[in-house]
Motif scaffolding. Structure first.
Motif, PDB file in Angstrom:
ATOM      1  N   ALA A  19       0.823  -1.214   0.000  1.00  0.00           N
ATOM      2  CA  ALA A  19       0.000   0.000   0.000  1.00  0.00           C
ATOM      3  C   ALA A  19       0.855   1.261   0.000  1.00  0.00           C
ATOM      4  CB  ALA A  19      -0.935  -0.012   1.211  1.00  0.00           C
ATOM      5  N   ALA A  20       1.922   1.276   0.785  1.00  0.00           N
ATOM      6  CA  ALA A  20       2.782   2.454   0.859  1.00  0.00           C
ATOM      7  C   ALA A  20       3.455   2.737  -0.477  1.00  0.00           C
ATOM      8  CB  ALA A  20       3.840   2.270   1.950  1.00  0.00           C
ATOM      9  N   PHE A  21       3.843   1.685  -1.198  1.00  0.00           N
ATOM     10  CA  PHE A  21       4.476   1.897  -2.497  1.00  0.00           C
ATOM     11  C   PHE A  21       3.464   2.424  -3.508  1.00  0.00           C
ATOM     12  CE2 PHE A  21       5.930   0.398  -6.703  1.00  0.00           C
ATOM     13  CZ  PHE A  21       7.128   1.098  -6.764  1.00  0.00           C
ATOM     14  N   ARG A  22       2.233   1.915  -3.464  1.00  0.00           N
ATOM     15  CA  ARG A  22       1.208   2.454  -4.363  1.00  0.00           C
ATOM     16  C   ARG A  22       1.005   3.942  -4.107  1.00  0.00           C
ATOM     17  NH1 ARG A  22      -1.571  -2.334  -2.889  1.00  0.00           N
ATOM     18  NH2 ARG A  22      -3.055  -1.133  -1.634  1.00  0.00           N
ATOM     19  N   ARG A  23       1.033   4.346  -2.869  1.00  0.00           N
ATOM     20  CA  ARG A  23       0.893   5.766  -2.526  1.00  0.00           C
ATOM     21  C   ARG A  23       2.077   6.558  -3.096  1.00  0.00           C
ATOM     22  NH1 ARG A  23      -1.458   8.980   1.656  1.00  0.00           N
ATOM     23  NH2 ARG A  23      -2.648   7.167   2.351  1.00  0.00           N
ATOM     24  N   PHE A  24       3.274   5.988  -2.982  1.00  0.00           N
ATOM     25  CA  PHE A  24       4.478   6.646  -3.467  1.00  0.00           C
ATOM     26  C   PHE A  24       4.425   6.810  -4.993  1.00  0.00           C
ATOM     27  CE2 PHE A  24       8.910   7.264  -4.487  1.00  0.00           C
ATOM     28  CZ  PHE A  24       9.430   7.926  -3.397  1.00  0.00           C
ATOM     29  N   VAL A  25       4.021   5.757  -5.693  1.00  0.00           N
ATOM     30  CA  VAL A  25       3.914   5.808  -7.151  1.00  0.00           C
ATOM     31  C   VAL A  25       2.880   6.839  -7.585  1.00  0.00           C
ATOM     32  CG1 VAL A  25       3.212   4.510  -9.200  1.00  0.00           C
ATOM     33  CG2 VAL A  25       4.683   3.446  -7.508  1.00  0.00           C
ATOM     34  N   LEU A  26       1.746   6.877  -6.894  1.00  0.00           N
ATOM     35  CA  LEU A  26       0.692   7.831  -7.247  1.00  0.00           C
ATOM     36  C   LEU A  26       1.191   9.264  -7.061  1.00  0.00           C
ATOM     37  CD1 LEU A  26      -2.210   8.344  -8.102  1.00  0.00           C
ATOM     38  CD2 LEU A  26      -2.894   8.157  -5.690  1.00  0.00           C
ATOM     39  N   ALA A  27       1.889   9.508  -5.962  1.00  0.00           N
ATOM     40  CA  ALA A  27       2.435  10.853  -5.725  1.00  0.00           C
ATOM     41  C   ALA A  27       3.409  11.236  -6.830  1.00  0.00           C
ATOM     42  CB  ALA A  27       3.117  10.895  -4.360  1.00  0.00           C
ATOM     43  N   ASP A  28       4.260  10.288  -7.222  1.00  0.00           N
ATOM     44  CA  ASP A  28       5.248  10.552  -8.272  1.00  0.00           C
ATOM     45  C   ASP A  28       4.571  10.825  -9.606  1.00  0.00           C
ATOM     46  OD1 ASP A  28       8.199  10.398  -9.119  1.00  0.00           O
ATOM     47  OD2 ASP A  28       7.251   8.972 -10.472  1.00  0.00           O
ATOM     48  N   LEU A  29       3.548  10.048  -9.927  1.00  0.00           N
ATOM     49  CA  LEU A  29       2.840  10.229 -11.190  1.00  0.00           C
ATOM     50  C   LEU A  29       2.153  11.589 -11.251  1.00  0.00           C
ATOM     51  CD1 LEU A  29       1.667   9.285 -13.868  1.00  0.00           C
ATOM     52  CD2 LEU A  29      -0.130   8.107 -12.582  1.00  0.00           C
ATOM     53  N   ILE A  30       1.469  11.951 -10.186  1.00  0.00           N
ATOM     54  CA  ILE A  30       0.767  13.239 -10.158  1.00  0.00           C
ATOM     55  C   ILE A  30       1.754  14.390 -10.300  1.00  0.00           C
ATOM     56  CG2 ILE A  30      -0.562  14.789  -8.675  1.00  0.00           C
ATOM     57  CD1 ILE A  30      -1.972  12.295  -7.563  1.00  0.00           C
ATOM     58  N   SER A  31       2.855  14.318  -9.567  1.00  0.00           N
ATOM     59  CA  SER A  31       3.864  15.367  -9.648  1.00  0.00           C
ATOM     60  C   SER A  31       4.478  15.441 -11.043  1.00  0.00           C
ATOM     61  CB  SER A  31       4.958  15.119  -8.605  1.00  0.00           C
ATOM     62  OG  SER A  31       5.949  16.112  -8.670  1.00  0.00           O
ATOM     63  N   ALA A  32       4.671  14.280 -11.685  1.00  0.00           N
ATOM     64  CA  ALA A  32       5.287  14.246 -13.016  1.00  0.00           C
ATOM     65  C   ALA A  32       4.433  14.955 -14.057  1.00  0.00           C
ATOM     66  CB  ALA A  32       5.543  12.805 -13.443  1.00  0.00           C
ATOM     67  N   THR A  33       3.100  14.905 -13.916  1.00  0.00           N
ATOM     68  CA  THR A  33       2.240  15.565 -14.900  1.00  0.00           C
ATOM     69  C   THR A  33       2.442  17.076 -14.886  1.00  0.00           C
ATOM     70  OG1 THR A  33       0.379  15.770 -13.344  1.00  0.00           O
ATOM     71  CG2 THR A  33       0.485  13.766 -14.683  1.00  0.00           C
ATOM     72  N   GLY A  34       2.745  17.626 -13.711  1.00  0.00           N
ATOM     73  CA  GLY A  34       3.024  19.058 -13.640  1.00  0.00           C
ATOM     74  C   GLY A  34       4.434  19.384 -14.078  1.00  0.00           C
ATOM     75  N   SER A  35       5.388  18.559 -13.671  1.00  0.00           N
ATOM     76  CA  SER A  35       6.790  18.818 -14.002  1.00  0.00           C
ATOM     77  C   SER A  35       7.043  18.741 -15.503  1.00  0.00           C
ATOM     78  CB  SER A  35       7.692  17.813 -13.272  1.00  0.00           C
ATOM     79  OG  SER A  35       7.563  17.964 -11.871  1.00  0.00           O
ATOM     80  N   ALA A  36       6.266  17.926 -16.218  1.00  0.00           N
ATOM     81  CA  ALA A  36       6.444  17.807 -17.665  1.00  0.00           C
ATOM     82  C   ALA A  36       6.060  19.097 -18.387  1.00  0.00           C
ATOM     83  CB  ALA A  36       5.614  16.648 -18.202  1.00  0.00           C
ATOM     84  N   MET A  37       5.119  19.864 -17.814  1.00  0.00           N
ATOM     85  CA  MET A  37       4.686  21.111 -18.429  1.00  0.00           C
ATOM     86  C   MET A  37       5.511  22.310 -17.984  1.00  0.00           C
ATOM     87  SD  MET A  37       0.554  20.863 -18.066  1.00  0.00           S
ATOM     88  CE  MET A  37      -0.368  19.369 -18.431  1.00  0.00           C
ATOM     89  N   ALA A  38       6.142  22.217 -16.814  1.00  0.00           N
ATOM     90  CA  ALA A  38       6.768  23.370 -16.190  1.00  0.00           C
ATOM     91  C   ALA A  38       7.876  24.021 -17.019  1.00  0.00           C
ATOM     92  CB  ALA A  38       7.290  22.984 -14.802  1.00  0.00           C
ATOM     93  N   PRO A  39       8.812  23.270 -17.631  1.00  0.00           N
ATOM     94  CA  PRO A  39       9.904  23.947 -18.364  1.00  0.00           C
ATOM     95  C   PRO A  39       9.404  24.860 -19.485  1.00  0.00           C
ATOM     96  CG  PRO A  39      10.453  21.644 -17.978  1.00  0.00           C
ATOM     97  CD  PRO A  39       9.011  21.811 -17.588  1.00  0.00           C
ATOM     98  N   LEU A  40       8.432  24.368 -20.257  1.00  0.00           N
ATOM     99  CA  LEU A  40       7.884  25.183 -21.343  1.00  0.00           C
ATOM    100  C   LEU A  40       7.174  26.416 -20.789  1.00  0.00           C
ATOM    101  CD1 LEU A  40       7.382  25.343 -24.422  1.00  0.00           C
ATOM    102  CD2 LEU A  40       5.226  24.140 -24.023  1.00  0.00           C
ATOM    103  N   ALA A  41       6.387  26.221 -19.726  1.00  0.00           N
ATOM    104  CA  ALA A  41       5.672  27.345 -19.124  1.00  0.00           C
ATOM    105  C   ALA A  41       6.644  28.366 -18.549  1.00  0.00           C
ATOM    106  CB  ALA A  41       4.735  26.838 -18.032  1.00  0.00           C
ATOM    107  N   LEU A  42       7.726  27.874 -17.945  1.00  0.00           N
ATOM    108  CA  LEU A  42       8.720  28.774 -17.372  1.00  0.00           C
ATOM    109  C   LEU A  42       9.376  29.609 -18.471  1.00  0.00           C
ATOM    110  CD1 LEU A  42      10.303  29.625 -14.824  1.00  0.00           C
ATOM    111  CD2 LEU A  42      11.941  27.824 -15.361  1.00  0.00           C
ATOM    112  N   ALA A  43       9.760  28.950 -19.565  1.00  0.00           N
ATOM    113  CA  ALA A  43      10.409  29.667 -20.661  1.00  0.00           C
ATOM    114  C   ALA A  43       9.498  30.764 -21.219  1.00  0.00           C
ATOM    115  CB  ALA A  43      10.792  28.685 -21.762  1.00  0.00           C
TER     116      ALA A  43
END
Length: 431
Positions: A19-43
């Protein structure tokens, strides 16, 4: 954790039963969706307020410098405090920084200074979260399932890398960069709440000052020949790769290929290779983990050599695809070897020392390449970068200690509830 007991060692998805690993993976996935957009938005945030290349370089530098400077502090804290608490606070700090940036951009009050200030805070947050991540995974998942866990963590993030920039580009084009930055802030906040629920124990009881722990960490780092030689080789490799692919790649595509269209295809091939590499790691369990990591990373020389020699676009794309596969296999193999051969109580500091070396390669590689292109043409420099990657990999494979770092599939003994290692574990796992 008790939830790890009784899992079959052959299951490729066994970590997801925790269960703890599923929580960790979900947190990573959610964060990744924002991080993938951030460099372009920052530029485009910099561009919208009238900034040029100099302003963007300043923003990127203020994001990188605090990470390098504070990484060692983050490593010490990751070995003294609860890693789940550190990850919570780091993601929360990043959420605040990105949220503030989104507000200033949306209200038209953004400037190079304010964007750089928010980038500085985000860089500081990275310095504290990076050393804690690998240790947190090895506290949650038993040794025999670490490779699957590391591959499963990379699977959604690599998938997001394929689609995230495209979606981010559409969001920025239609609504402006503020909305993409706001989404990034929201994903950090959600990830922070999910990570807080892990409640991992501190891996090491503080027995001395932070400075003494840092000195002990350096002693441990230097005593592991396989670790510091891999870090040294990785510094050269990262500098050559970023300088060749990220800096010179678009320029060569513009001058010798069809420009942005062809470069987009090359980038897509690389992202597809990363995703394919993750799938390989879910099925293939090599015994010589560190050897595989070094050999896999050496594949990064292929696209640089292909572009340097002026090969046709299909050949460059195939080389880039193979480079992506090799890199992802290397990352999973290295992370697994690192987690299995470094004691829990030292993972934070060892990760910090390793990351400092490789992050220093970023400005170093760009600076050296800028100087080199004044003397040689782009293709010559690309070929030289490919040669550096190959040479660093071969030299690293000549280190005898490398062949001692193999898979350890037996569960670690002496693990306390919440992942806290006993003294006997730290004594027996010294590498």
């Amino acid at each position: 954790m008790k939830a790890t007991a009784g899992l079959p060692t052959t299951s490729r998805t066994a970590p997801l039963r925790i269960a703890a690993f599923r929580r960790f993976v979900l947190a990573d996935l959610i964060s990744a969706t924002g991080s993938a957009m951030a460099p372009l938005a920052l530029a485009y945030s910099v561009i919208e307020q009238g900034g040029g290349a100099g302003s963007l370089a300043l923003v990127l530098a203020t994001n990188t410098v605090p990470t390098i400077v504070l990484l060692l502090v983050g490593g010490v804290l990751a070995d003294r405090l609860s890693r789940s608490r550190i990850l919570f606070l780091g993601n929360l700090l990043a959420a605040v920084a990105q949220g503030a940036l989104a507000v200033t951009v949306a209200t038209g009050h953004a400037s190079t200074t304010s964007i750089a200030a928010c980038g500085f805070v985000s860089g500081a947050a990275v310095a504290f979260t990076v050393p804690a991540i690998q240790g947190a995974v090895s506290q949650i998942v038993p040794a025999e399932h670490l490779q699957q866990a590391n591959a499963l963590l990379r699977l959604p993030s690599n998938a997001v890398k394929v689609l995230g920039p495209v979606i981010g580009g559409l969001v920025v084009a239609v609504s402006g960069p503020a909305w993409a930055l706001a989404w990034d802030a929201l994903t950090f906040a959600v990830a922070a709440l999910l990570l807080l629920g892990l409640r991992l124990d501190a891996p090491l009881a503080a027995v001395g000052s932070a400075l003494s722990e840092l000195r002990a960490g350096w002693t441990g780092f230097w005593s592991r020949t396989w670790l510091w030689t891999y870090t040294a080789a990785g510094t050269v490799l990262v500098a050559a790769w970023l300088a060749g692919f990220q800096l010179l790649g678009p320029l060569v595509a513009a001058r010798h290929y069809a420009g942005a269209r062809d470069w987009g295809l090359v980038q897509a091939a690389f992202a597809s290779g990363l995703l394919a590499g993750t799938l390989v790691c879910l099925r293939w369990r090599p015994r010589r983990l560190l050897t595989v990591a070094i050999a896999g990373a050496a594949a990064l020389a292929l696209p640089l050599a292909a572009m340097g020699q002026g090969l046709a676009l299909p050949a460059v794309m195939i080389a880039t695809l193979l480079a992506g596969i090799g890199l992802d296999v290397a990352i999973v193999a290295w992370t697994t070897a690192f987690q299995q051969h470094v004691p829990q109580a030292e993972l934070g500091r060892m990760s910090a020392f390793n990351n400092v070396g490789e992050r220093l390669a970023i400005p170093l590689g760009y600076l050296i390449t800028a100087l080199a292109t004044r003397t040689w043409d782009d293709r010559t420099v690309l070929t030289a970068c490919a040669g550096l990657i190959a040479a660093a990999s071969v030299l690293n494979l000549c280190v005898p200690d490398v062949y001692r770092i193999n898979r350890a599939d037996r569960p670690r003994e002496g693990r306390l509830p919440g992942g806290r290692p006993q003294e006997s574990e730290r004594e027996n796992e010294q590498a």
